[in-house]
Write an enzyme that holds these catalytic residues in place. Structure first.
Site, PDB file in Angstrom:
ATOM      1  N   THR A 129       0.803  -1.218   0.000  1.00 42.81           N
ATOM      2  CA  THR A 129       0.000   0.000   0.000  1.00 42.81           C
ATOM      3  C   THR A 129       0.839   1.272   0.000  1.00 42.81           C
ATOM      4  OG1 THR A 129      -1.833  -1.139   1.107  1.00 42.81           O
ATOM      5  CG2 THR A 129      -1.841   1.259   1.194  1.00 42.81           C
TER       6      THR A 129
ATOM      7  N   ARG B 164      -3.289  -4.827 -21.222  1.00 45.25           N
ATOM      8  CA  ARG B 164      -3.889  -5.848 -20.348  1.00 45.25           C
ATOM      9  C   ARG B 164      -3.646  -5.541 -18.874  1.00 45.25           C
ATOM     10  NH1 ARG B 164      -5.521 -10.706 -22.109  1.00 45.25           N
ATOM     11  NH2 ARG B 164      -4.757 -11.742 -20.242  1.00 45.25           N
TER      12      ARG B 164
ATOM     13  N   ARG C 276      -9.790   6.766 -34.765  1.00 43.38           N
ATOM     14  CA  ARG C 276     -11.156   7.047 -35.197  1.00 43.38           C
ATOM     15  C   ARG C 276     -11.324   8.546 -35.456  1.00 43.38           C
ATOM     16  NH1 ARG C 276     -16.794   6.006 -31.820  1.00 43.38           N
ATOM     17  NH2 ARG C 276     -18.182   6.085 -33.621  1.00 43.38           N
TER      18      ARG C 276
ATOM     19  N   LEU D 148       3.162   3.252  -8.211  1.00 35.85           N
ATOM     20  CA  LEU D 148       4.426   2.515  -8.161  1.00 35.85           C
ATOM     21  C   LEU D 148       4.217   1.023  -7.916  1.00 35.85           C
ATOM     22  CD1 LEU D 148       7.497   2.478  -8.183  1.00 35.85           C
ATOM     23  CD2 LEU D 148       7.463   3.217  -5.776  1.00 35.85           C
TER      24      LEU D 148
ATOM     25  N   HIS E 260       4.696  -4.321 -10.634  1.00 39.46           N
ATOM     26  CA  HIS E 260       4.101  -5.584 -11.098  1.00 39.46           C
ATOM     27  C   HIS E 260       4.225  -5.704 -12.612  1.00 39.46           C
ATOM     28  CE1 HIS E 260       1.532  -9.087 -11.209  1.00 39.46           C
ATOM     29  NE2 HIS E 260       0.727  -8.482 -12.054  1.00 39.46           N
TER      30      HIS E 260
ATOM     31  N   ARG F  54       6.995  -7.949 -17.425  1.00 37.04           N
ATOM     32  CA  ARG F  54       7.431  -7.588 -18.775  1.00 37.04           C
ATOM     33  C   ARG F  54       8.940  -7.481 -18.925  1.00 37.04           C
ATOM     34  NH1 ARG F  54       3.194  -9.518 -21.336  1.00 37.04           N
ATOM     35  NH2 ARG F  54       1.246  -8.616 -20.550  1.00 37.04           N
TER      36      ARG F  54
END
Length: 333
Positions: A100, A123, A135, A220, A225, A230
């Protein structure tokens, strides 16, 4: 009435107010200044090049290592703790997954990414995102191209991964065909626009290699994560390039103590399951027959009809962990 500028306390009160800051006497929190990280201020707006035409650049940030410590201690101001104590607290938070306080820091990036990598990026649903819209606007006239020596083979053990590269002569053919495809797709797209086809429909045949841009704001905790997944060696190479730039060029400068703890306890740490701990304990006691029994009981040593070990991704991953510790698998195959 008390004189102008007094706290309003009566002359008979005994609160030790004479030794306290004026803001404390009044019961009002002290005025704070915004956290500044000089190393980040220097690179604000500076594009870090990624791939052939992509970039990442820092737009804004909130908080720093001290803000994480401050949130964990639920205190105001810089306090009296020393740097090594702050480092110890941050490392404790990271070890015990107390995340947290990390959410109190945020960062905003401007990124330019090929759409196939962006599909994976988006994602991560824990960020605020505003993406360039094809668009409303004409699509960015740029598509990521693959050098002749960077065409990768499909992995035989990981359906969503790659393994090894093709020879450059074949790669040259693939790169030429890619360029022809991209140029034709752009030609068709622009011809549709020229005759008045709506942008939302004209775009539908653009390749996934087309670059898009977005503002991406994230705290952060969720950023770490994202980077953990990645930057991992099995992540797709293209998105890994972006994650590495974000981590090493931006986050490492922004929160160096958090970054150090992240590398130590998450990115380069080895996590063992309960059964793996039991197997390693048996190996450490030189009880290899028991280690093999434990491995068999948890399904790591299932065999084919001919008696050879059946493929097992879990076993392969555990064997990689054993090699980190300089250990050989006790099943000998």
């Amino acid at each position: 009435m008390p004189p102008e500028g007094s706290s309003g306390a009566t002359s008979g009160s005994s609160t030790g107010a004479s030794d306290a800051p004026e803001s404390a006497v009044r019961g009002v929190p002290e005025r704070l200044t915004r956290s500044r990280v000089p190393a980040l201020d220097v690179i604000l707006g500076q594009p870090f090049r990624v791939l052939d035409d992509g970039f990442v650049r820092l737009l804004d940030y909130m908080g720093d290592d001290a803000a994480v410590v401050q949130a964990a201690r639920v205190s105001y101001g810089a306090g009296t703790t020393r740097v090594h104590e702050d480092r110890g607290l941050i490392r404790y938070l990271m070890r015990h997954l107390h995340t947290t306080p990390l959410e109190m820091c945020e960062i905003k990036l401007h990124v330019r990414v090929p759409m196939d990598a962006w599909r994976q990026w988006i994602r991560h649903r824990t960020a605020s995102v505003n993406e360039y819209s094809t668009r409303y606007s004409v699509a960015i006239d740029a598509a990521q191209r693959t050098p002749s020596d960077e065409w990768r083979r499909q992995s035989t053990v990981n359906r969503q991964g790659s393994s090894g590269n093709f020879p450059t002569d074949l790669g040259a053919y693939l790169s030429a065909a890619e360029q022809e495809l991209q140029e034709k797709a752009r030609e068709v797209y622009e011809a549709r626009l020229a005759v008045g086809v709506a942008r939302e429909q004209a775009r539908k045949d653009l390749p996934l290699s087309t670059y898009t841009e977005a503002y991406w704001k994230i705290d952060l905790h969720n950023l770490l994560h994202f980077l953990h997944l990645r930057m991992e060696e099995h992540a797709q190479q293209e998105i890994r390039a972006y994650a590495t730039i974000i981590g090493e060029e931006i986050v490492a400068q922004w929160v160096p103590i958090v970054w150090e703890a992240f590398l130590d306890y998450r990115q380069h740490a080895v996590q063992l399951s309960r059964s793996e701990v039991e197997i390693v304990s048996a190996m450490n006691a030189h009880d290899f027959p028991n280690a093999r029994t434990l491995a068999a009981q948890c399904g790591l040593l299932n065999r084919r009809k001919d008696g050879t070990l059946a493929p097992s991704r879990e076993r392969t991953e555990f064997e990689a962990k054993l090699r980190v510790f300089g250990l050989r698998p006790p099943w000998g195959e």
